[in-house]
Design a protein around this motif. Structure first.
Motif, PDB file in Angstrom:
ATOM      1  N   ALA A   1       0.831  -1.207   0.000  1.00 16.32           N
ATOM      2  CA  ALA A   1       0.000   0.000   0.000  1.00 16.32           C
ATOM      3  C   ALA A   1       0.862   1.252   0.000  1.00 16.32           C
ATOM      4  O   ALA A   1       2.032   1.211   0.408  1.00 16.32           O
ATOM      5  CB  ALA A   1      -0.927  -0.002   1.223  1.00 16.32           C
ATOM      6  N   PRO A   2       0.316   2.392  -0.446  1.00 16.99           N
ATOM      7  CA  PRO A   2       1.058   3.651  -0.425  1.00 16.99           C
ATOM      8  C   PRO A   2       1.519   3.989   0.988  1.00 16.99           C
ATOM      9  O   PRO A   2       0.790   3.793   1.960  1.00 16.99           O
ATOM     10  CB  PRO A   2       0.032   4.677  -0.938  1.00 16.99           C
ATOM     11  CG  PRO A   2      -0.908   3.872  -1.764  1.00 16.99           C
ATOM     12  CD  PRO A   2      -1.009   2.548  -1.062  1.00 16.99           C
ATOM     13  N   ILE A   3       2.725   4.533   1.102  1.00 18.47           N
ATOM     14  CA  ILE A   3       3.326   4.778   2.401  1.00 18.47           C
ATOM     15  C   ILE A   3       2.519   5.766   3.240  1.00 18.47           C
ATOM     16  O   ILE A   3       2.397   5.617   4.452  1.00 18.47           O
ATOM     17  CB  ILE A   3       4.785   5.266   2.216  1.00 18.47           C
ATOM     18  CG1 ILE A   3       5.520   5.299   3.553  1.00 18.47           C
ATOM     19  CG2 ILE A   3       4.834   6.608   1.509  1.00 18.47           C
ATOM     20  CD1 ILE A   3       7.010   5.561   3.407  1.00 18.47           C
ATOM     21  N   SER A   4       1.947   6.784   2.604  1.00 20.06           N
ATOM     22  CA  SER A   4       1.183   7.780   3.364  1.00 20.06           C
ATOM     23  C   SER A   4      -0.063   7.160   3.983  1.00 20.06           C
ATOM     24  O   SER A   4      -0.443   7.488   5.115  1.00 20.06           O
ATOM     25  CB  SER A   4       0.807   8.966   2.473  1.00 20.06           C
ATOM     26  OG  SER A   4       0.099   8.527   1.329  1.00 20.06           O
ATOM     27  N   LEU A   5      -0.718   6.248   3.266  1.00 20.04           N
ATOM     28  CA  LEU A   5      -1.911   5.599   3.799  1.00 20.04           C
ATOM     29  C   LEU A   5      -1.549   4.629   4.917  1.00 20.04           C
ATOM     30  O   LEU A   5      -2.229   4.550   5.942  1.00 20.04           O
ATOM     31  CB  LEU A   5      -2.661   4.861   2.686  1.00 20.04           C
ATOM     32  CG  LEU A   5      -3.171   5.711   1.531  1.00 20.04           C
ATOM     33  CD1 LEU A   5      -4.032   4.871   0.597  1.00 20.04           C
ATOM     34  CD2 LEU A   5      -3.965   6.897   2.046  1.00 20.04           C
TER      35      LEU A   5
ATOM     36  N   ALA B   1       6.675  11.625   3.188  1.00 20.63           N
ATOM     37  CA  ALA B   1       7.477  11.008   2.131  1.00 20.63           C
ATOM     38  C   ALA B   1       6.607  10.473   0.997  1.00 20.63           C
ATOM     39  O   ALA B   1       7.105  10.297  -0.128  1.00 20.63           O
ATOM     40  CB  ALA B   1       8.314   9.866   2.705  1.00 20.63           C
ATOM     41  N   GLY B   2       5.332  10.204   1.283  1.00 18.39           N
ATOM     42  CA  GLY B   2       4.439   9.684   0.249  1.00 18.39           C
ATOM     43  C   GLY B   2       4.415  10.551  -0.991  1.00 18.39           C
ATOM     44  O   GLY B   2       4.854  10.127  -2.073  1.00 18.39           O
ATOM     45  N   PRO B   3       3.934  11.781  -0.897  1.00 20.58           N
ATOM     46  CA  PRO B   3       3.913  12.641  -2.091  1.00 20.58           C
ATOM     47  C   PRO B   3       5.286  13.184  -2.480  1.00 20.58           C
ATOM     48  O   PRO B   3       5.546  13.421  -3.653  1.00 20.58           O
ATOM     49  CB  PRO B   3       2.968  13.780  -1.682  1.00 20.58           C
ATOM     50  CG  PRO B   3       3.006  13.796  -0.190  1.00 20.58           C
ATOM     51  CD  PRO B   3       3.217  12.379   0.242  1.00 20.58           C
ATOM     52  N   ILE B   4       6.186  13.377  -1.505  1.00 22.38           N
ATOM     53  CA  ILE B   4       7.482  13.985  -1.804  1.00 22.38           C
ATOM     54  C   ILE B   4       8.421  13.014  -2.509  1.00 22.38           C
ATOM     55  O   ILE B   4       9.070  13.363  -3.504  1.00 22.38           O
ATOM     56  CB  ILE B   4       8.138  14.507  -0.506  1.00 22.38           C
ATOM     57  CG1 ILE B   4       7.322  15.654   0.089  1.00 22.38           C
ATOM     58  CG2 ILE B   4       9.567  14.973  -0.777  1.00 22.38           C
ATOM     59  CD1 ILE B   4       7.818  16.133   1.436  1.00 22.38           C
ATOM     60  N   VAL B   5       8.502  11.786  -2.001  1.00 26.56           N
ATOM     61  CA  VAL B   5       9.476  10.822  -2.519  1.00 26.56           C
ATOM     62  C   VAL B   5       8.858   9.843  -3.505  1.00 26.56           C
ATOM     63  O   VAL B   5       9.438   9.553  -4.561  1.00 26.56           O
ATOM     64  CB  VAL B   5      10.138  10.048  -1.362  1.00 26.56           C
ATOM     65  CG1 VAL B   5      11.130   9.013  -1.897  1.00 26.56           C
ATOM     66  CG2 VAL B   5      10.838  11.000  -0.398  1.00 26.56           C
TER      67      VAL B   5
END
Length: 292
Positions: free
Chosen positions: A75-79, A246-250
């Motif tokens: 899954a996405p890291i931010s979630l 880091a989700g949207p940035i990286v």
């Protein structure tokens, strides 16, 4: 949302539960162990394992780490980190039965904030819930991980020089170091198709190991000199905030296209992290036992 992402988020919930239990046992062991000596980091790490409680906490934490790796790979890291942050609040209520604690009005408020945050988050999953989002630019990854690790080390140095609130600062430092490790794990998860051998010899594997061990020692010191409730809360908030960012940035986790969607997504993250701060991990029973 794809089935793999749903499984990843379920693993994130399990990660939150297991990590809190491990934290509680590590706290029991840390306060009965000799003080961490920064000039003898290896000795300090080994001597902690003389405590059966600390050893049990580490074993449980290793299980949590495995679940976390699985969640980050699916899954996405931010979630993942948002669910883990909300899970910290949820587990406070569960601990009412496990540790014989009474849930206060403040803790119920934390649960409500977490529920609202996760509901808002679910409303903005159209783009980010379709895959793991493990692609990254190497330069961006290196810069982000280095920044988190450097910030964590700087805060640890500052914590070692202050008389008050050193425990909270060490907790924040540990969270930052673990955030750098988690971001590296997420990047490494994109190489799983190369096979276990390729993953283990990858330079990021070394980075993960070093940051994890450093965070573990700093965290042990934070639990030795600080009150468990604020220390665990700050550790969680620091780790989750930097890892979510880091989700949207990286990794290019997509943000909603319209202004309303962006506002709802940001509000969701704020509510979940705020809930974790409002209702930290349940350690009053542990502290009472230690005092006795």
């Amino acid at each position: 949302m794809s089935a793999s992402v749903q499984i990843g988020l379920l693993l994130a919930v399990a990660t939150a539960f297991v990590s809190v239990v491990g934290f509680l046992y590590k706290h029991r062991g840390a306060i009965e162990s000799p003080a961490v000596n920064w000039r003898r980091p290896v000795w300090s790490s080994l001597v902690l394992f003389r405590s059966r409680w600390y050893t049990l906490g580490i074993v449980i934490a290793m299980g949590s780490w495995g679940l976390h790796v699985g969640a980050l790979s699916l899954a996405p890291i931010s979630l993942v980190q948002s669910v883990i942050a909300g899970g910290l609040v949820f587990l406070t209520v569960v601990a009412d039965r496990l540790f014989g604690q009474t849930v206060t009005a403040r803790e119920w408020a934390g649960v409500a904030l977490a529920a609202a945050g996760l509901a808002f988050l679910a409303a903005t999953l159209d783009g980010s819930g379709s895959g793991a989002h493990a692609d990254y630019e190497p330069a961006t990854l290196v810069a982000y991980v280095a920044a988190c690790a450097t910030l964590g080390a700087t805060v640890a140095v500052a914590a070692n020089r202050v008389e008050h609130r050193g425990g909270v600062l060490f907790g924040a430092s540990a969270g930052m170091l673990w955030a750098a490790s988690d971001v590296s794990i997420k990047a490494l998860s994109g190489r799983l198709d190369d096979g276990a051998a390729a993953v283990l010899v990858h330079p990021l594997a070394v980075v993960v190991a070093l940051l994890s061990l450093a965070g573990l020692l700093v965290s042990a010191r934070s639990l030795q000199i600080g009150k468990a409730v604020p220390v665990i809360a700050v550790t969680s908030i620091a780790a989750n905030t930097l890892t979510i960012a880091a989700g949207p940035i990286v990794f290019g986790d997509p943000m909603p296209d319209d202004a309303l969607g962006v506002s709802v997504r940001v509000l969701a993250f704020v509510l979940v992290i705020g809930a974790a701060a409002l209702t930290p991990a349940p350690v009053r029973a542990v502290e009472a036992e230690a005092a006795a």
